[in-house]
Design a protein around this motif. Structure first.
Motif, mmCIF file in Angstrom:
data_model
loop_
_atom_site.group_PDB
_atom_site.id
_atom_site.type_symbol
_atom_site.label_atom_id
_atom_site.label_comp_id
_atom_site.label_asym_id
_atom_site.label_seq_id
_atom_site.Cartn_x
_atom_site.Cartn_y
_atom_site.Cartn_z
ATOM 1 N N TRP A 53 34.106 44.098 49.301
ATOM 2 C CA TRP A 53 35.242 44.468 48.457
ATOM 3 C C TRP A 53 34.769 45.260 47.242
ATOM 4 N N PRO A 54 35.660 45.939 46.521
ATOM 5 C CA PRO A 54 35.276 46.821 45.413
ATOM 6 C C PRO A 54 34.479 46.104 44.314
ATOM 7 N N ASP A 55 33.553 46.834 43.740
ATOM 8 C CA ASP A 55 32.748 46.310 42.635
ATOM 9 C C ASP A 55 33.507 46.564 41.331
ATOM 10 N N GLU A 56 34.716 45.976 41.243
ATOM 11 C CA GLU A 56 35.585 46.174 40.092
ATOM 12 C C GLU A 56 36.103 44.830 39.601
ATOM 13 N N GLU A 57 36.323 44.738 38.292
ATOM 14 C CA GLU A 57 36.754 43.478 37.698
ATOM 15 C C GLU A 57 38.163 43.098 38.158
ATOM 16 N N ILE A 58 38.348 41.814 38.423
ATOM 17 C CA ILE A 58 39.655 41.281 38.790
ATOM 18 C C ILE A 58 40.484 41.094 37.517
ATOM 19 N N VAL A 59 41.753 41.440 37.583
ATOM 20 C CA VAL A 59 42.679 41.271 36.464
ATOM 21 C C VAL A 59 43.666 40.165 36.835
ATOM 22 N N PHE A 60 43.798 39.158 35.981
ATOM 23 C CA PHE A 60 44.527 37.936 36.333
ATOM 24 C C PHE A 60 45.853 37.821 35.579
ATOM 25 N N TYR A 61 46.899 37.391 36.315
ATOM 26 C CA TYR A 61 48.198 37.091 35.714
ATOM 27 C C TYR A 61 48.671 35.738 36.240
ATOM 28 N N SER A 62 48.946 34.836 35.312
ATOM 29 C CA SER A 62 49.307 33.465 35.690
ATOM 30 C C SER A 62 50.486 32.964 34.873
ATOM 31 N N PRO A 63 51.317 32.091 35.454
ATOM 32 C CA PRO A 63 52.319 31.399 34.643
ATOM 33 C C PRO A 63 51.649 30.632 33.503
ATOM 34 N N GLY A 64 52.385 30.402 32.425
ATOM 35 C CA GLY A 64 51.847 29.683 31.283
ATOM 36 C C GLY A 64 51.673 28.200 31.549
ATOM 37 N N THR A 65 51.015 27.532 30.636
ATOM 38 C CA THR A 65 50.657 26.125 30.831
ATOM 39 C C THR A 65 51.854 25.191 30.771
ATOM 40 N N ASP A 66 52.999 25.647 30.264
ATOM 41 C CA ASP A 66 54.214 24.833 30.286
ATOM 42 C C ASP A 66 54.947 24.951 31.619
ATOM 43 N N SER A 67 54.441 25.797 32.498
ATOM 44 C CA SER A 67 55.112 26.058 33.778
ATOM 45 C C SER A 67 54.717 25.037 34.835
ATOM 46 N N GLY A 68 55.703 24.589 35.609
ATOM 47 C CA GLY A 68 55.401 23.724 36.740
ATOM 48 C C GLY A 68 54.607 24.449 37.805
ATOM 49 N N THR A 69 54.767 25.772 37.871
ATOM 50 C CA THR A 69 53.999 26.571 38.819
ATOM 51 C C THR A 69 52.522 26.538 38.456
ATOM 52 N N PHE A 70 52.214 26.635 37.160
ATOM 53 C CA PHE A 70 50.828 26.499 36.700
ATOM 54 C C PHE A 70 50.295 25.118 37.072
ATOM 55 N N ASP A 71 51.086 24.078 36.805
ATOM 56 C CA ASP A 71 50.651 22.715 37.108
ATOM 57 C C ASP A 71 50.363 22.537 38.591
ATOM 58 N N TYR A 72 51.238 23.087 39.422
ATOM 59 C CA TYR A 72 51.071 22.926 40.866
ATOM 60 C C TYR A 72 49.817 23.651 41.347
ATOM 61 N N PHE A 73 49.634 24.877 40.891
ATOM 62 C CA PHE A 73 48.453 25.657 41.257
ATOM 63 C C PHE A 73 47.188 24.963 40.757
ATOM 64 N N ASN A 74 47.263 24.424 39.553
ATOM 65 C CA ASN A 74 46.128 23.713 38.979
ATOM 66 C C ASN A 74 45.739 22.509 39.837
ATOM 67 N N GLU A 75 46.750 21.827 40.359
ATOM 68 C CA GLU A 75 46.480 20.620 41.151
ATOM 69 C C GLU A 75 45.927 20.944 42.533
ATOM 70 N N VAL A 76 46.569 21.873 43.251
ATOM 71 C CA VAL A 76 46.205 22.058 44.656
ATOM 72 C C VAL A 76 45.137 23.117 44.883
ATOM 73 N N ILE A 77 44.952 24.031 43.927
ATOM 74 C CA ILE A 77 43.931 25.077 44.080
ATOM 75 C C ILE A 77 42.755 24.846 43.127
ATOM 76 N N LEU A 78 43.019 24.751 41.842
ATOM 77 C CA LEU A 78 41.939 24.585 40.877
ATOM 78 C C LEU A 78 41.373 23.164 40.885
#
Length: 314
Positions: free
Chosen positions: A164-189
């Motif tokens: 894959w490209p030798d280029e920096e990844i740019v990240f966009y995530s829901p904020g920490t008050d978001s249930g989506t952040f919480d869910y991703f944090n639990e099952v992925i992170l």
């Protein structure tokens, strides 16, 4: 930018007819959709919470308001922010894209607030990239961990796959008050720290814009926001399974399929006819509206159980 409200414009053309007919039929046959004891229901209802659930609730509020004198307001503070207001007693219901946490339940108990959980629909948390990204089309859970977990390095796509490209990844995530952040944090992170370079926002439309504007961007949010912008962003398959209604409903889109809820204050239903009337409308029409805005309808028995629970609170 095209967001879910633009998508709603077309979806509502069909759903308005369906839901309007349902509401009219209910009012005529039961006399309770917009009346209580033969009199029109008036008053106000206040809710807050998840930005993921917002497309369903805000659309239902629009439909409901067209046939009711009840004033309903719905804020979008994120799941955690919504629960803070619910605990403080300033809202009648709280939308959530994750189950209530033990500490939130304890705080509600301490505040003397009894509540009931209602299942609204199912969602597939969708990982998205820029349309110019033709390499990260399918990722494993392990790939997602490598991408999103903070490890003290500046991450490049080539760190995940040397082809894959030798280029920096740019990240966009829901904020920490978001249930989506919480869910991703639990099952992925798995509770590890997210990359510190991520741009965080409680507004999913900000995340959409970020991914639209950078070929090296990656982000995640609810399925409806992807559908509303699918001409300018691209969904990533996870473990070879793409998010769609069938894979989300079946659970094949694992581990990113999840339920969406609203939590209602029991005393508000018992004491305020407006809250009961609005929640009855929500339960009756959540399934159809979920499909209209891009989520997945729950089985009818779930809505039947919700209605039985609601009636038990009167």
């Amino acid at each position: 930018m095209k967001n879910w409200k633009y998508f709603m414009g077309t979806a509502m053309l069909g759903s308005a007819l369906i839901l309007g007919a349902c509401g009219e039929e209910s009012a005529q046959s039961e006399g309770t959709s917009n009346t209580e004891g033969g009199e029109a229901v008036e008053g106000s209802v206040a809710g807050d919470g998840s930005s993921t659930v917002a497309p369903i609730l805000e659309a239902l509020v629009e439909e409901y308001s067209a046939q009711s004198d009840v004033q309903v307001t719905v804020g979008v503070s994120g799941t955690g922010g919504g629960f803070e207001k619910f605990i403080a007693g300033t809202t009648d219901f709280s939308n959530a894209s994750r189950p209530i946490k033990d500490e939130e339940a304890a705080q509600l108990e301490e505040a003397g607030i009894d509540y009931t959980e209602f299942l609204l629909a199912y969602d597939g948390l969708t990982v998205v990239v820029n349309p110019e990204n033709d390499w990260a089309t399918d990722l494993t859970v392990e790939d997602l961990k490598k991408i999103w977990v903070e490890d003290g390095t500046t991450k490049k796509w080539s760190d995940i796959n040397p082809e894959w490209p030798d280029e920096e990844i740019v990240f966009y995530s829901p904020g920490t008050d978001s249930g989506t952040f919480d869910y991703f944090n639990e099952v992925i992170l798995e509770e590890a720290d997210m990359v510190s370079a991520a741009t965080l926002s409680e507004d999913d439309n900000v995340l959409v814009q970020g991914v639209q504007g950078d070929k090296n961007a990656i982000g995640f949010f609810g399925y409806a926001y992807y559908l509303a912008n699918q001409d300018t962003i691209k969904a990533v398959s996870i473990e070879g399974v793409e998010p769609n209604n069938e894979t989300i409903e079946s659970g094949d889109y694992s581990p990113l399929s999840r339920p969406l809820y609203t939590y209602v204050k029991n005393s508000a239903v018992a004491e305020n006819p407006a809250v009961y009337d609005f929640m009855k409308y929500v339960i009756e029409n959540a399934g159809a509206m979920a499909e209209a805005v891009g989520y997945v309808t729950a089985p009818q028995e779930e809505y039947d159980a919700d209605m039985e629970a609601l009636e038990g609170l009167k």
